[in-house]
Write an enzyme that holds these catalytic residues in place. Structure first.
Site, PDB file in Angstrom:
ATOM      1  N   TYR A 147       6.585  -5.404  -4.067  1.00 12.88           N
ATOM      2  CA  TYR A 147       6.944  -4.959  -2.506  1.00 12.88           C
ATOM      3  C   TYR A 147       5.154  -5.075  -2.013  1.00 12.88           C
ATOM      4  O   TYR A 147       3.937  -5.488  -2.569  1.00 12.88           O
ATOM      5  CB  TYR A 147       5.946  -2.579  -2.004  1.00 12.88           C
ATOM      6  CG  TYR A 147       5.994  -2.827  -1.190  1.00 12.88           C
ATOM      7  CD1 TYR A 147       7.405  -2.439  -0.362  1.00 12.88           C
ATOM      8  CD2 TYR A 147       4.931  -2.580  -0.643  1.00 12.88           C
ATOM      9  CE1 TYR A 147       6.965  -2.212   0.719  1.00 12.88           C
ATOM     10  CE2 TYR A 147       4.939  -2.401   0.938  1.00 12.88           C
ATOM     11  CZ  TYR A 147       5.503  -2.497   2.076  1.00 12.88           C
ATOM     12  OH  TYR A 147       5.579  -1.738   2.853  1.00 12.88           O
ATOM     13  N   ASP A 170      -0.850 -10.963  -4.044  1.00 17.60           N
ATOM     14  CA  ASP A 170      -0.998  -9.561  -3.408  1.00 17.60           C
ATOM     15  C   ASP A 170      -2.195  -8.805  -3.269  1.00 17.60           C
ATOM     16  O   ASP A 170      -1.520  -7.813  -4.894  1.00 17.60           O
ATOM     17  CB  ASP A 170       0.768  -9.568  -2.724  1.00 17.60           C
ATOM     18  CG  ASP A 170       0.183  -7.983  -1.589  1.00 17.60           C
ATOM     19  OD1 ASP A 170      -0.736  -7.505  -1.553  1.00 17.60           O
ATOM     20  OD2 ASP A 170       1.332  -7.787  -0.837  1.00 17.60           O
ATOM     21  N   TYR A 216       9.408   6.061   7.439  1.00 18.50           N
ATOM     22  CA  TYR A 216      10.817   5.806   6.294  1.00 18.50           C
ATOM     23  C   TYR A 216      11.216   7.192   7.228  1.00 18.50           C
ATOM     24  O   TYR A 216      11.580   8.027   6.370  1.00 18.50           O
ATOM     25  CB  TYR A 216      10.365   5.414   5.070  1.00 18.50           C
ATOM     26  CG  TYR A 216      10.122   4.335   4.553  1.00 18.50           C
ATOM     27  CD1 TYR A 216      11.123   3.285   4.314  1.00 18.50           C
ATOM     28  CD2 TYR A 216       8.694   3.816   4.629  1.00 18.50           C
ATOM     29  CE1 TYR A 216      10.597   1.867   4.810  1.00 18.50           C
ATOM     30  CE2 TYR A 216       7.754   2.733   4.147  1.00 18.50           C
ATOM     31  CZ  TYR A 216       9.584   1.210   4.286  1.00 18.50           C
ATOM     32  OH  TYR A 216       8.413   0.510   4.416  1.00 18.50           O
ATOM     33  N   LYS A 226      -5.482  -2.169   2.895  1.00 19.19           N
ATOM     34  CA  LYS A 226      -5.524  -1.732   2.343  1.00 19.19           C
ATOM     35  C   LYS A 226      -6.946  -0.502   2.301  1.00 19.19           C
ATOM     36  O   LYS A 226      -7.579  -0.047   2.809  1.00 19.19           O
ATOM     37  CB  LYS A 226      -4.755  -1.172   1.056  1.00 19.19           C
ATOM     38  CG  LYS A 226      -3.328  -0.951   1.278  1.00 19.19           C
ATOM     39  CD  LYS A 226      -2.410   0.023   0.128  1.00 19.19           C
ATOM     40  CE  LYS A 226      -0.730   0.036   0.604  1.00 19.19           C
ATOM     41  NZ  LYS A 226       0.244  -1.108   0.800  1.00 19.19           N
TER      42      LYS A 226
HETATM   43  C1  LIG Z   1       0.762  -1.425   1.812  1.00 14.39           C
HETATM   44  C2  LIG Z   1       1.133  -2.711   1.001  1.00 14.39           C
HETATM   45  C3  LIG Z   1       1.644  -3.994   1.547  1.00 14.39           C
HETATM   46  C4  LIG Z   1       1.981  -3.822   3.065  1.00 14.39           C
HETATM   47  O1  LIG Z   1       0.017  -3.801   3.745  1.00 14.39           O
HETATM   48  P1  LIG Z   1       0.041  -2.345   5.142  1.00 14.39           P
HETATM   49  O2  LIG Z   1      -0.672  -2.563   5.455  1.00 14.39           O
HETATM   50  O3  LIG Z   1       1.417  -1.248   5.329  1.00 14.39           O
HETATM   51  O4  LIG Z   1       1.426  -3.703   6.058  1.00 14.39           O
HETATM   52  C5  LIG Z   1       1.764  -4.945   0.753  1.00 14.39           C
HETATM   53  N1  LIG Z   1       1.359  -5.838  -0.284  1.00 14.39           N
HETATM   54  C6  LIG Z   1       1.342  -4.311  -1.200  1.00 14.39           C
HETATM   55  C7  LIG Z   1       0.777  -4.299  -2.396  1.00 14.39           C
HETATM   56  C8  LIG Z   1       0.820  -3.057  -0.263  1.00 14.39           C
HETATM   57  O5  LIG Z   1       1.102  -2.139  -1.609  1.00 14.39           O
END
Ligand SMILES: *Cc1c(COP(=O)(O)O)cnc(C)c1O
Length: 427
Positions: A143, A248, A15, A277
């Site tokens: 997100y 997610d 970004y 992550k």
């Molecule tokens: C960081 C994140 C993503 C994306 O993961 P990347 O490894 O950056 O592609 C997707 N969903 C959530 C909830 C996240 O915090």
């Protein structure tokens, strides 16, 4: 040309602009909770490198696992071949993830695991004879990543992707769950947000393959914590409308909220679960998408008989070995009591920030501490202050927040709280 000048002139950062490149610190090493800079100064990493480095840096078990694996086999394709690191990790994952999600798809990053989840949902619906169900429902404020389909289910305003609006698949947005974490649950659907979701599913379920959301904690969309009972009710609505439920847990997974997975606060089992992550303990880019036997078997029973996805670096052995070592550390360290201690201390130390002018809210959940301002704050303005405060923080939107490694000690955590306080005074 100095290294930093080369970086400024040639390397993109996340970004970022290339014409007004923001300042960057040159990091030369990382040990425990500390980053070392080229001038020898240190900063406590209150970000855990974007929430990944839950055990801190240089953990011998993770370093050793990667090193051993590199000597044996750094990579081999996963099509037609398999290996012990992938199998071992799968066994460890199934031992800790919610029961009933026994089919594991390994992939490279969180965004890709979301793509895989969305593709699984669509392919399942097609296999069930419902080819019109190709879109997704999602609460505002979410997100889910930076790739195309993941972008389309991010909050249209805070999701950082407004510029692409015209190029994205249109999705169905419902209200952000309005009842906060810790508030009293209210059954009235006009007040608990389920009315909006019910209306949306009733009107559009014939087009909707799945509902995707971040359970309890909306992360990069605004660090917002909502009532877990929303998930229980959303599960029932999804079942009523043949809509798959996708959690997610890329940000919340592996202990961050005080539970291994946030969904444990409810006992709700999603149909598809995204992990990323902290999966590899912050050492490698790695992610996974888990699903049920029913979905995996239905996809495999319909034309073309296979799930249509297969990344080049699928199940990379180095990443699997790092993730295995990280999960073993979770198994053998008292992370629950450490996260509980971090939560209690952040609550005590951040609460007084409520009285600072410009502060809208202070909230803490597990090893997540947030000072929300009543205005947008500037990461660029915070940047030089971090070095002086000895704490690495990267505020976004209206939020000055920390997600420290679980091994952060009490004194280091006090320094983090102090730094957040100082930023709240000046940003
Ligand atoms: C960081 C994140 C993503 C994306 O993961 P990347 O490894 O950056 O592609 C997707 N969903 C959530 C909830 C996240 O915090």
């Amino acid at each position: 040309m100095t290294d930093l000048a080369f970086d400024r002139d040639h390397l993109w950062h996340p970004y970022a602009s290339v014409s007004t490149a923001g300042p960057v610190h040159l990091v030369t090493g990382a040990r425990g909770v500390r980053l070392t800079l080229d001038d020898g100064r240190q900063m406590i990493d209150a970000m855990s490198s974007w929430w990944c480095a839950i055990h801190g840096y240089g953990q011998p078990a993770i370093v050793q696992a990667i090193s051993n694996q590199a000597q044996t086999m750094a990579h081999v394709m996963f099509g037609g071949l398999t290996h012990t690191p992938a199998i071992r990790l799968g066994q460890q994952l199934l031992a800790i993830t919610p029961a009933g999600l026994p089919r594991i798809f390994y992939c490279d990053s969180g965004s890709v695991s979301v793509e895989v989840a969305l593709k699984l949902a669509v392919q399942y619906q097609v296999a069930q004879g419902r080819p019109g169900k190709v879109r997704f429902a999602t609460p505002r404020g979410g997100y889910h990543g930076d790739t195309w389909k993941a972008m389309s289910v991010c909050d249209p305003v805070t999701g950082m992707h407004q510029i692409f609006a015209g190029a994205l698949s249109p999705q169905y947005f419902c209200a952000q769950p309005p009842l906060r974490y810790g508030a009293e649950w209210v059954e009235d659907e006009a007040q608990n947000g389920l009315g909006d979701l019910r209306r949306l599913l009733a009107a559009h379920h014939a087009q909707i393959a799945g509902l995707i959301l971040e359970p309890v904690v909306q992360g990069a969309g605004g660090m917002y914590f909502y009532h877990p009972t929303y998930l229980t009710r959303a599960r029932a609505l999804c079942d009523a409308f043949d809509v798959l439920l996708i959690f997610d847990e890329i940000a919340t997974g592996f202990g961050r909220t005080g539970r291994m997975f946030a969904t444990e606060m409810t006992g709700v089992r999603p149909d598809i679960l995204c992990l990323g992550k902290a999966l590899s303990g912050g050492a490698m880019s790695f992610a996974a998408t888990l699903t049920t036997d029913a979905i995996a078997l239905a996809i495999s029973a319909a034309t073309p008989g296979v799930f249509m996805h297969g990344p080049t670096f699928m199940a990379n052995p180095l990443a699997c070995a790092a993730a295995s070592a990280s999960l073993s550390l979770l198994d053998t360290t008292p992370w629950q009591s450490r996260v509980a201690a971090i939560e209690a201390q952040l609550q005590t130390e951040l609460r007084p920030a409520r009285s600072l002018s410009g502060v809208a809210d202070v909230r803490v959940l597990g090893a997540i501490g947030v000072i929300e301002m009543d205005h947008e704050v500037s990461a660029a303005q915070a940047h030089p202050l971090c070095k002086d405060l000895g704490v690495w923080l990267r505020p976004f939107g209206r939020n000055i927040y920390c997600m420290p490694p679980f091994i952060t000690g009490a004194d280091d955590l006090s320094q983090i709280s102090h730094a957040m306080f100082e930023l709240a005074k000046v940003l």
